[in-house]
Scaffold this active site. Structure first.
Site, PDB file in Angstrom:
ATOM      1  N   CYS A 122      -0.947   4.318  -6.332  1.00  0.00           N
ATOM      2  CA  CYS A 122      -1.954   3.662  -5.492  1.00  0.00           C
ATOM      3  C   CYS A 122      -2.209   2.297  -6.109  1.00  0.00           C
ATOM      4  O   CYS A 122      -2.296   2.178  -7.341  1.00  0.00           O
ATOM      5  CB  CYS A 122      -3.243   4.484  -5.461  1.00  0.00           C
ATOM      6  SG  CYS A 122      -4.629   3.630  -4.678  1.00  0.00           S
ATOM      7  N   CYS A 135       0.829  -1.202   0.000  1.00  0.00           N
ATOM      8  CA  CYS A 135       0.000   0.000   0.000  1.00  0.00           C
ATOM      9  C   CYS A 135       0.872   1.263   0.000  1.00  0.00           C
ATOM     10  O   CYS A 135       1.723   1.434   0.874  1.00  0.00           O
ATOM     11  CB  CYS A 135      -0.873  -0.028   1.245  1.00  0.00           C
ATOM     12  SG  CYS A 135      -1.964   1.372   1.396  1.00  0.00           S
TER      13      CYS A 135
HETATM   14  N1  DGL Z   1      -4.092   0.854  -1.275  1.00  0.00           N
HETATM   15  C1  DGL Z   1      -4.003   2.266  -1.099  1.00  0.00           C
HETATM   16  C2  DGL Z   1      -2.695   2.822  -1.699  1.00  0.00           C
HETATM   17  O1  DGL Z   1      -1.962   2.148  -2.393  1.00  0.00           O
HETATM   18  C3  DGL Z   1      -5.160   3.053  -1.647  1.00  0.00           C
HETATM   19  C4  DGL Z   1      -6.553   2.762  -1.207  1.00  0.00           C
HETATM   20  C5  DGL Z   1      -7.012   3.362   0.107  1.00  0.00           C
HETATM   21  O2  DGL Z   1      -7.375   4.561   0.161  1.00  0.00           O
HETATM   22  O3  DGL Z   1      -7.047   2.595   1.066  1.00  0.00           O
HETATM   23  O4  DGL Z   1      -2.390   3.955  -1.434  1.00  0.00           O
END
Ligand code: DGL
Length: 281
Positions: free
Chosen positions: A191, A80
């Site tokens: 993201c 993430c």
């Molecule tokens: N998985 C998160 C990232 O890569 C984005 C999604 C979220 O807002 O949880 O930043």
């Protein structure tokens, strides 16, 4: 061990994300490292991370990292971007384990790709407000011009719905517009959810703009760390993968299959209340 004999480390690799988005990273890792075992934790019960504060994300990341390390993973991947932006340095400082994250691999790829030294970043509010991508990019080339665009809602829209709806097209166009106006030739998809709308983004930006995908860059970095540390698994075997999630297992499987594009089973629930008992180091 006889001289020249390769070492084998059969332990799994742990990976986590705020939800299903990191499955795009897992997918790339399963393709690039087919003999490795993976345990993926999706914090679906606390999704989205994007609007949360750095302090909050730091404690979530600490709890999840501690939980995965208690399962004896040999390498921890913070898939993430928002969790990486908030907590990667903190985790690396506090824990002995091998830990890698997003941001740096993508920044490196973008610097190697750009010709006009104008690089755009599309990411969550948490990632953009942390300034992590700017720092990583400018550390690699102080003469770059960077343009970051927060995309509130985009991850939630991708996760919950039809990725080819007219609303999605409008949202993608709106978020892309400032980067197009700035004349970037390289855009980091900062993201884990965004690779799912790559065709739409590519159409909006045009062929001359290169999209840097975090999934591919992290998979490459995993291979580099396994090789450098000599902790790869037996290349003659086929790896297994399993899942943990903090939200509803059924919807995790339903939505997750779209992101993973591989058979999806072995899902176990982790109680958020159990994670919250872990004291932040
Ligand atoms: N998985 C998160 C990232 O890569 C984005 C999604 C979220 O807002 O949880 O930043």
């Amino acid at each position: 061990m006889a001289a020249g004999e390769a070492k084998i480390d059969p332990r799994p690799i742990g990976m986590f994300d705020s939800g299903v988005g990191g499955l795009t990273v897992l997918h790339e890792c399963l393709v690039s490292h087919p003999h490795e075992d993976f345990i993926y934790l999706g914090d679906t019960g606390r999704f989205p991370y994007g609007p949360r504060s750095i302090e909050e994300l730091r404690s979530f990341a600490w709890q999840i990292a501690s939980h995965l390390l208690s399962l004896d993973v040999k390498l921890l991947v913070v898939a993430c971007n928002s969790a990486t932006a908030a907590a990667l340095t903190f985790l690396q400082e506090q824990l002995e384990a091998s830990i890698i994250g997003a941001v740096h691999p993508e920044a490196e790829a973008a610097v190697q790709t750009t010709r006009n030294r104008k690089v755009g970043v599309l990411a969550t509010e948490a990632t953009v407000s942390s300034g992590s991508y700017e720092r990583a990019l400018l550390n690699l080339d102080a003469g770059l011009e960077t343009f970051s665009q927060a995309c509130p809602q985009l991850a939630s829209m991708i996760q919950s719905g039809d990725v080819s709806s007219p609303e999605m097209v409008e949202a993608v166009k709106d978020y892309a517009a400032p980067l197009k106006d700035a004349g970037v030739d390289t855009v980091i998809l900062g993201c884990t959810h965004y690779p799912l709308v790559t065709p739409m983004l590519q159409r909006v930006f045009g062929r001359d703009v290169t999209l840097v995908n975090s999934a591919r860059e992290i998979a490459r970095e995993v291979g580099e760390v396994l090789g450098r540390k000599g902790i790869g698994n037996d290349t003659a075997r086929e790896g297994r993968y399993s899942f943990l999630c903090t939200g509803d297992e059924k919807s995790f499987v339903e939505v997750g299959a779209r992101f993973l594009q591989m058979p999806f089973e072995n899902v176990e629930h982790v109680e958020i209340s159990e994670l919250e008992k872990i004291e932040v180091g």
